[in-house]
Design a protein around this motif. Sequence first.
Motif, PDB file in Angstrom:
ATOM      1  N   CYS A 116      -4.429   0.768   2.513  1.00  0.00           N
ATOM      2  CA  CYS A 116      -4.267   0.523   1.081  1.00  0.00           C
ATOM      3  C   CYS A 116      -3.792  -0.906   0.810  1.00  0.00           C
ATOM      4  O   CYS A 116      -4.314  -1.593  -0.081  1.00  0.00           O
ATOM      5  CB  CYS A 116      -3.264   1.511   0.486  1.00  0.00           C
ATOM      6  SG  CYS A 116      -3.792   3.230   0.451  1.00  0.00           S
ATOM      7  N   VAL A 151      -6.603   3.017  -5.202  1.00  0.00           N
ATOM      8  CA  VAL A 151      -7.583   2.797  -4.138  1.00  0.00           C
ATOM      9  C   VAL A 151      -7.831   4.116  -3.417  1.00  0.00           C
ATOM     10  O   VAL A 151      -7.158   5.117  -3.673  1.00  0.00           O
ATOM     11  CB  VAL A 151      -7.109   1.712  -3.150  1.00  0.00           C
ATOM     12  CG1 VAL A 151      -6.879   0.393  -3.870  1.00  0.00           C
ATOM     13  CG2 VAL A 151      -5.837   2.146  -2.415  1.00  0.00           C
ATOM     14  N   TYR A 152      -8.786   4.105  -2.493  1.00  0.00           N
ATOM     15  CA  TYR A 152      -9.149   5.319  -1.748  1.00  0.00           C
ATOM     16  C   TYR A 152      -9.504   4.924  -0.320  1.00  0.00           C
ATOM     17  O   TYR A 152     -10.582   4.374  -0.075  1.00  0.00           O
ATOM     18  CB  TYR A 152     -10.322   6.012  -2.442  1.00  0.00           C
ATOM     19  CG  TYR A 152     -10.722   7.323  -1.839  1.00  0.00           C
ATOM     20  CD1 TYR A 152      -9.781   8.224  -1.355  1.00  0.00           C
ATOM     21  CD2 TYR A 152     -12.056   7.675  -1.761  1.00  0.00           C
ATOM     22  CE1 TYR A 152     -10.158   9.436  -0.810  1.00  0.00           C
ATOM     23  CE2 TYR A 152     -12.450   8.896  -1.216  1.00  0.00           C
ATOM     24  CZ  TYR A 152     -11.486   9.765  -0.747  1.00  0.00           C
ATOM     25  OH  TYR A 152     -11.861  10.963  -0.197  1.00  0.00           O
ATOM     26  N   PRO A 153      -8.596   5.172   0.648  1.00  0.00           N
ATOM     27  CA  PRO A 153      -8.821   4.684   2.014  1.00  0.00           C
ATOM     28  C   PRO A 153     -10.107   5.166   2.665  1.00  0.00           C
ATOM     29  O   PRO A 153     -10.732   4.409   3.417  1.00  0.00           O
ATOM     30  CB  PRO A 153      -7.580   5.193   2.767  1.00  0.00           C
ATOM     31  CG  PRO A 153      -6.528   5.307   1.732  1.00  0.00           C
ATOM     32  CD  PRO A 153      -7.245   5.744   0.486  1.00  0.00           C
ATOM     33  N   ASP A 173      -2.918   5.062  -3.127  1.00  0.00           N
ATOM     34  CA  ASP A 173      -3.921   6.085  -2.831  1.00  0.00           C
ATOM     35  C   ASP A 173      -3.513   7.347  -3.572  1.00  0.00           C
ATOM     36  O   ASP A 173      -3.028   8.320  -2.992  1.00  0.00           O
ATOM     37  CB  ASP A 173      -4.014   6.345  -1.320  1.00  0.00           C
ATOM     38  CG  ASP A 173      -4.983   7.490  -1.001  1.00  0.00           C
ATOM     39  OD1 ASP A 173      -5.827   7.814  -1.864  1.00  0.00           O
ATOM     40  OD2 ASP A 173      -4.893   8.063   0.091  1.00  0.00           O
ATOM     41  N   THR A 189     -12.460  -0.186  -4.624  1.00  0.00           N
ATOM     42  CA  THR A 189     -12.778  -0.127  -3.200  1.00  0.00           C
ATOM     43  C   THR A 189     -13.714  -1.255  -2.818  1.00  0.00           C
ATOM     44  O   THR A 189     -14.511  -1.712  -3.640  1.00  0.00           O
ATOM     45  CB  THR A 189     -13.419   1.233  -2.831  1.00  0.00           C
ATOM     46  OG1 THR A 189     -13.462   1.371  -1.420  1.00  0.00           O
ATOM     47  CG2 THR A 189     -14.801   1.370  -3.386  1.00  0.00           C
ATOM     48  N   ASP A 194       0.402   5.318   0.350  1.00  0.00           N
ATOM     49  CA  ASP A 194      -0.378   6.538   0.548  1.00  0.00           C
ATOM     50  C   ASP A 194       0.439   7.675  -0.045  1.00  0.00           C
ATOM     51  O   ASP A 194       1.202   8.348   0.644  1.00  0.00           O
ATOM     52  CB  ASP A 194      -0.654   6.764   2.035  1.00  0.00           C
ATOM     53  CG  ASP A 194      -1.499   7.994   2.276  1.00  0.00           C
ATOM     54  OD1 ASP A 194      -2.515   8.169   1.577  1.00  0.00           O
ATOM     55  OD2 ASP A 194      -1.139   8.807   3.154  1.00  0.00           O
ATOM     56  N   ALA A 213      -1.255  -1.158  -4.146  1.00  0.00           N
ATOM     57  CA  ALA A 213      -2.419  -0.277  -4.137  1.00  0.00           C
ATOM     58  C   ALA A 213      -1.974   1.142  -3.802  1.00  0.00           C
ATOM     59  O   ALA A 213      -1.439   1.397  -2.715  1.00  0.00           O
ATOM     60  CB  ALA A 213      -3.447  -0.763  -3.123  1.00  0.00           C
ATOM     61  N   GLY A 240       0.835  -1.191   0.000  1.00  0.00           N
ATOM     62  CA  GLY A 240       0.000   0.000   0.000  1.00  0.00           C
ATOM     63  C   GLY A 240       0.869   1.240   0.000  1.00  0.00           C
ATOM     64  O   GLY A 240       1.877   1.296   0.720  1.00  0.00           O
ATOM     65  N   ASP A 264      -2.637   5.007   6.738  1.00  0.00           N
ATOM     66  CA  ASP A 264      -3.383   4.928   5.481  1.00  0.00           C
ATOM     67  C   ASP A 264      -2.761   3.922   4.519  1.00  0.00           C
ATOM     68  O   ASP A 264      -3.466   3.224   3.780  1.00  0.00           O
ATOM     69  CB  ASP A 264      -3.446   6.303   4.810  1.00  0.00           C
ATOM     70  CG  ASP A 264      -4.505   7.210   5.411  1.00  0.00           C
ATOM     71  OD1 ASP A 264      -5.396   6.707   6.118  1.00  0.00           O
ATOM     72  OD2 ASP A 264      -4.456   8.435   5.163  1.00  0.00           O
TER      73      ASP A 264
END
Length: 247
Positions: free
Chosen positions: A214, A128-130, A59, A241, A10, A57, A8, A210
């Motif tokens: 992700c 993606v979008y936390p 963000d 998501t 961010d 992923a 992930g 975050d």
Amino acid sequence: MWRVYFAGVDLAWAGRNPTGVAVLDADGRLVHLCAVRDDAAVLAALSPYVRDECLVAFDAPLVVTNPTGNRPAEAALNRDFRRFEAGAHPANTGKPEFADGPRGGRLAAALGLDLDPRSPAGRRAIEVYPHAATVALFRLERTLKYKAKPGRTVDGLKSQLLLLMDGVEKLADAAVPLHVAGHDGWAGLRRQVVAAQRKSELRRAEDPVDAVVCAYVARYFQRCPAAVTIYGDFATGYIVTPSLPCS
């Protein structure tokens, strides 16, 4: 040895702000957690984990083609998530940070990752979008308010960030488990948040948290594709998501 990882990122849309990076192994155990600033550091943090099968992923937008306004992905996601105060920020090539292509797309390309969310490739990246993910995963009535904005106090931000961390830890018992409790970096983050006296101290913690969200969405997408919604498409940009529950 061949391994599978879920990462992930961010990602700061511009290079001035910190970027959180988290990596889970195939069993959902947190194996790496950090915050970095420039592209070289992001690539260095990810490179040990993207040599074999991986899903990273981000963000941050990976594909942006529209000259103004929202991407179709943002418009579609906002229709579902605006009522939870989880609408996505607009991305377009008219913004300076996207004039030369999105930073996330450049990083994914440098790592040789396939950006198509429907691709069968073994090494992929997705957007993606936390905020939306936590609303869906934790059945929130609205997003947790842990981002520093005018009028929000240190105590209020701390309380909300700790609620997010509590939710992440409870995913150890989820159908798709996430295990963070045994990781020193996660324990250090919690101590940092509990002891924080300034908004800047909380700000430094929220990016890695975050990033863990992700990374979990990446694993959730791989394990439960039928429980995930892809807003938009590969051509115009997309956001992956966990799906909202049927009302």
